[in-house]
Write a protein that holds these residues in place. Structure first.
Motif, PDB file in Angstrom:
ATOM      1  N   LYS A 149      -5.979 -11.090  -2.209  1.00 17.26           N
ATOM      2  CA  LYS A 149      -7.215 -10.137  -2.668  1.00 17.26           C
ATOM      3  C   LYS A 149      -7.003  -8.887  -2.388  1.00 17.26           C
ATOM      4  N   ARG A 150      -6.609  -8.372  -0.944  1.00 12.70           N
ATOM      5  CA  ARG A 150      -6.203  -7.355  -0.459  1.00 12.70           C
ATOM      6  C   ARG A 150      -5.028  -6.579  -1.262  1.00 12.70           C
ATOM      7  N   ILE A 151      -4.188  -7.049  -1.728  1.00 11.14           N
ATOM      8  CA  ILE A 151      -3.116  -6.551  -2.328  1.00 11.14           C
ATOM      9  C   ILE A 151      -3.618  -6.178  -3.785  1.00 11.14           C
ATOM     10  N   GLU A 152      -4.284  -6.973  -4.474  1.00 12.56           N
ATOM     11  CA  GLU A 152      -4.771  -6.550  -5.829  1.00 12.56           C
ATOM     12  C   GLU A 152      -5.691  -5.510  -5.782  1.00 12.56           C
ATOM     13  N   ALA A 153      -6.413  -5.298  -4.760  1.00 10.84           N
ATOM     14  CA  ALA A 153      -7.183  -4.222  -4.326  1.00 10.84           C
ATOM     15  C   ALA A 153      -6.614  -2.889  -4.422  1.00 10.84           C
ATOM     16  N   GLU A 185       0.899  -1.432   0.033  1.00 18.19           N
ATOM     17  CA  GLU A 185      -0.044  -0.153   0.010  1.00 18.19           C
ATOM     18  C   GLU A 185       0.889   1.320   0.137  1.00 18.19           C
ATOM     19  N   SER A 186       2.136   1.210   0.769  1.00 15.01           N
ATOM     20  CA  SER A 186       2.915   2.460   1.002  1.00 15.01           C
ATOM     21  C   SER A 186       3.583   2.626  -0.386  1.00 15.01           C
ATOM     22  N   GLU A 187       4.055   1.373  -1.005  1.00 16.07           N
ATOM     23  CA  GLU A 187       5.018   1.614  -2.345  1.00 16.07           C
ATOM     24  C   GLU A 187       4.472   1.211  -3.544  1.00 16.07           C
ATOM     25  N   ARG A 188       3.453   0.684  -3.669  1.00 17.17           N
ATOM     26  CA  ARG A 188       2.552   0.438  -4.750  1.00 17.17           C
ATOM     27  C   ARG A 188       3.629  -0.335  -5.961  1.00 17.17           C
ATOM     28  N   PRO A 189       4.091  -1.312  -5.825  1.00 16.23           N
ATOM     29  CA  PRO A 189       4.661  -2.258  -6.797  1.00 16.23           C
ATOM     30  C   PRO A 189       3.745  -2.612  -7.810  1.00 16.23           C
ATOM     31  N   LYS A 190       3.987  -2.452  -9.152  1.00 13.63           N
ATOM     32  CA  LYS A 190       2.951  -3.170 -10.100  1.00 13.63           C
ATOM     33  C   LYS A 190       2.533  -4.542 -10.162  1.00 13.63           C
ATOM     34  N   VAL A 191       3.559  -5.428  -9.915  1.00 11.59           N
ATOM     35  CA  VAL A 191       3.555  -6.808  -9.762  1.00 11.59           C
ATOM     36  C   VAL A 191       4.135  -7.539  -8.566  1.00 11.59           C
ATOM     37  N   LEU A 192       3.317  -8.446  -7.934  1.00  8.47           N
ATOM     38  CA  LEU A 192       3.988  -9.251  -6.793  1.00  8.47           C
ATOM     39  C   LEU A 192       4.138 -10.642  -7.179  1.00  8.47           C
ATOM     40  N   VAL A 251      -1.055  -9.883  -8.791  1.00  7.25           N
ATOM     41  CA  VAL A 251      -0.224 -11.117  -8.086  1.00  7.25           C
ATOM     42  C   VAL A 251      -0.262 -12.072  -8.957  1.00  7.25           C
ATOM     43  N   LEU A 252       0.797 -12.752  -9.136  1.00  4.98           N
ATOM     44  CA  LEU A 252       1.157 -13.990  -9.869  1.00  4.98           C
ATOM     45  C   LEU A 252       1.750 -15.079  -8.928  1.00  4.98           C
ATOM     46  N   VAL A 253       1.143 -16.148  -8.889  1.00  4.60           N
ATOM     47  CA  VAL A 253       1.529 -17.292  -7.919  1.00  4.60           C
ATOM     48  C   VAL A 253       1.878 -18.400  -8.708  1.00  4.60           C
ATOM     49  N   GLU A 254       2.875 -19.357  -8.066  1.00  6.33           N
ATOM     50  CA  GLU A 254       2.797 -20.743  -8.412  1.00  6.33           C
ATOM     51  C   GLU A 254       3.387 -21.515  -7.532  1.00  6.33           C
ATOM     52  N   PRO A 255       2.844 -22.737  -7.417  1.00  9.32           N
ATOM     53  CA  PRO A 255       3.077 -23.807  -6.446  1.00  9.32           C
ATOM     54  C   PRO A 255       4.713 -23.975  -6.235  1.00  9.32           C
ATOM     55  N   GLY A 256       5.062 -24.688  -5.181  1.00 11.15           N
ATOM     56  CA  GLY A 256       6.409 -25.149  -4.741  1.00 11.15           C
ATOM     57  C   GLY A 256       6.189 -26.580  -4.395  1.00 11.15           C
ATOM     58  N   ASN A 257       7.463 -27.226  -3.903  1.00 11.99           N
ATOM     59  CA  ASN A 257       7.095 -28.705  -3.645  1.00 11.99           C
ATOM     60  C   ASN A 257       6.258 -29.061  -2.389  1.00 11.99           C
ATOM     61  N   THR A 299      -7.421 -18.546  -8.863  1.00 12.73           N
ATOM     62  CA  THR A 299      -7.944 -18.313 -10.289  1.00 12.73           C
ATOM     63  C   THR A 299      -7.679 -16.837 -10.473  1.00 12.73           C
ATOM     64  N   GLU A 300      -7.586 -15.877  -9.626  1.00 16.20           N
ATOM     65  CA  GLU A 300      -7.601 -14.459  -9.696  1.00 16.20           C
ATOM     66  C   GLU A 300      -6.010 -13.914  -9.639  1.00 16.20           C
ATOM     67  N   TYR A 301      -5.186 -15.036  -9.325  1.00 16.93           N
ATOM     68  CA  TYR A 301      -3.701 -14.447  -9.289  1.00 16.93           C
ATOM     69  C   TYR A 301      -2.800 -15.313 -10.056  1.00 16.93           C
ATOM     70  N   GLY A 302      -3.228 -14.991 -11.590  1.00 18.70           N
ATOM     71  CA  GLY A 302      -2.276 -15.675 -12.469  1.00 18.70           C
ATOM     72  C   GLY A 302      -3.304 -16.523 -13.513  1.00 18.70           C
ATOM     73  N   TYR A 303      -4.099 -17.558 -13.058  1.00 21.60           N
ATOM     74  CA  TYR A 303      -4.432 -18.342 -13.470  1.00 21.60           C
ATOM     75  C   TYR A 303      -5.622 -17.807 -14.624  1.00 21.60           C
ATOM     76  N   SER A 304      -6.392 -16.627 -14.336  1.00 23.45           N
ATOM     77  CA  SER A 304      -7.505 -16.277 -15.083  1.00 23.45           C
ATOM     78  C   SER A 304      -6.922 -15.357 -15.983  1.00 23.45           C
ATOM     79  N   GLU A 305      -5.734 -14.518 -15.723  1.00 22.21           N
ATOM     80  CA  GLU A 305      -5.162 -13.686 -16.382  1.00 22.21           C
ATOM     81  C   GLU A 305      -4.447 -14.240 -17.518  1.00 22.21           C
TER      82      GLU A 305
END
Length: 470
Positions: A137-141, A107-114, A146-152, A184-190
């Motif tokens: 959801k709060r970060i995208e608001a 919220e303070s620094e406003r990056p374009k993507v996390l 936000v783009l995520v992927e799974p780890g092991n 779905t809203e954090y990478g997969y739908s986009e």
């Protein structure tokens, strides 16, 4: 009024034709419904977001290995403390508070993507994922994609547990089918494209920069898993073919691509890379080497802050940045900017102390969270040292304590990416009686080899900042 025989026959014939038409229509609608369900599962659920221009001051943030554990899944009693004490420097107590601090910093620094490059949870607890999705959801608001992927540790992990009292209990795991639906809203739908054989996808948030999110993990594809998660990773043949197709399209479009993967593509330390470097790294390198628009990538998994560059061919190099784990001191946030000719990366730390003060926290572990995280890590170094020496015939608690105090600053620097003054090596490490005793009595001991490797890394390498031309 009664119908005559012909009228009755005509009535029933017309009714039969109507019934046939109705059945055909029902079958058609059912087929369309099935098709829509399949499209819903395997393809983006709405049109990919329109790519935006990226200015040279816009920041892309990368975090990895937050290993979030829901506060609902532990009571900080015996079973939980046992797990915390063997967590290899990770802090499991304040997962939620670090995410709150991250939201405040966004919220303070406003990056374009996390970007979150895997091991999002401690051990794939479904409840932990649900809570993380709310934070995202709060970060995208706030305007950050936000783009995520799974780890092991994220999918079909048989170690998913609830820690209560002296016991731990099996709980619901995240599955491969649920993951893209929860996020779905954090990478997969986009996503502009999704691989049908893994949870990999291509994200195009910017006109001249795309992110290839590669799922390198080995997990049960159907339902929940049993036992420990697989440490190593591999990229299926079909996924490699999909990757090559996506990179060719990006190259034709004149777009730079940054691959993001949980496992490493390059070796980042001298020890055996098995389980850390993806098994078929050579296959992926061969693909990357075909395209001059792939010069930088991100990964996680090893929890240490590392930067490595490998010359792929006579005229082509690839740099891989491994962010330090968000769950380990100093809770690294990697910040990337892109100018017309190069990328610039800078490692930074989560401003948890600042968030705690501004939000009125009174817990000293939060008000001085960086110090708290350092203590958690130093405690893990002490445990590792004593365990490594325990089977040595000459081991005593006093020797273990002395060696722990010598190793702690080295290990902390290695994981955080800091440099150690060479004077500390010469005046403290090499003159330590415990270290000298280790050299004399244990030439093949893991700890001795580890200390020698860490000395080399922490006195010479710069793992916190780099500029990469493209």
């Amino acid at each position: 009024m009664q119908l005559d025989h012909c009228a009755q026959l005509s009535f029933y014939m017309d009714g039969g034709e109507t019934l046939k038409k109705s059945l055909k229509l029902s079958a058609l609608l059912a087929g369309i419904a099935v098709l829509l369900v399949l499209l819903w599962i395997f393809f983006p659920k709405h049109i990919a977001a329109t790519p935006k221009e990226l200015s040279s001051t816009d920041e892309i943030w990368v975090i990895t290995d937050p290993h979030y554990l829901s506060p609902e899944l532990h009571d900080q009693d015996v079973a939980f403390q046992k797990m915390q004490n063997t967590a290899a420097g990770k802090d499991l107590v304040y997962s939620k508070e670090r995410m709150e601090a991250l939201v405040a910093q966004v919220e303070s620094e406003r990056p374009k993507v996390l970007i979150v490059s895997g091991d999002m949870t401690f051990n794939g607890e479904y409840q932990s994922f649900i809570e993380l999705a709310e934070f995202f959801k709060r970060i995208e608001a706030l305007g950050t994609t936000v783009l995520v992927e799974p780890g092991n540790h994220d999918i079909a992990d048989g170690w998913a547990r609830n820690f209560q009292g002296n016991e731990n209990y099996k709980i619901k795991q995240m599955t491969a089918a649920d993951f893209p639906n929860v996020f779905t809203e954090y990478g997969y739908s986009e996503a502009s494209s999704r691989d049908m054989h893994s949870l990999s996808y291509m994200a195009k948030p910017f006109t001249k920069l795309w992110f290839l999110m590669i799922d390198s993990n080995i997990y049960e594809k159907n339902g929940e898993g049993k036992g420990a998660p697989k440490t190593g990773g591999v990229i299926p043949k079909e996924t490699l073919e999909w990757i090559e197709k996506e990179l060719a399209a990006a190259h034709s479009a004149g777009v730079q691509v940054i691959p993001v993967m949980h496992h490493n593509l390059l070796a980042h330390h001298e020890f055996n890379p098995d389980g850390f470097v993806v098994d078929n790294a050579s296959d992926l390198k061969a693909i990357f080497n075909q395209y001059d628009n792939v010069t930088l990538g991100f990964s996680g998994h090893i929890h240490t802050q590392q930067i490595a560059t490998e010359k792929m061919s006579a005229d082509r190099s690839y740099t891989e940045i491994v962010n330090g784990a968000f769950s380990v001191y100093p809770s690294t946030i990697g910040k990337l900017t892109m100018s017309p000719n190069d990328y610039h990366y800078q490692q930074t730390a989560l401003k948890a102390d600042e968030w705690a003060a501004q939000s009125g926290q009174t817990n000293p572990d939060l008000l001085h969270h960086k110090d708290y995280m350092k203590q958690v890590f130093d405690d893990s170094t002490r445990i590792m040292t004593h365990q490594s020496l325990y089977d040595e015939s000459w081991y005593t608690k006093e020797v273990g304590d002395e060696l722990s105090s010598v190793l702690a600053p080295l290990n902390l620097a290695y994981f955080s990416g800091d440099k150690i003054p060479e004077s500390y090596i010469s005046d403290t490490v090499l003159t330590s009686k415990a270290y000298q005793q280790l050299q004399t009595n244990s030439s093949s001991n893991f700890l001795l080899n580890y200390i020698d490797m860490v000395i080399k890394e922490t006195t010479h390498a710069n793992n916190q900042e780099i500029t990469i031309p493209y």
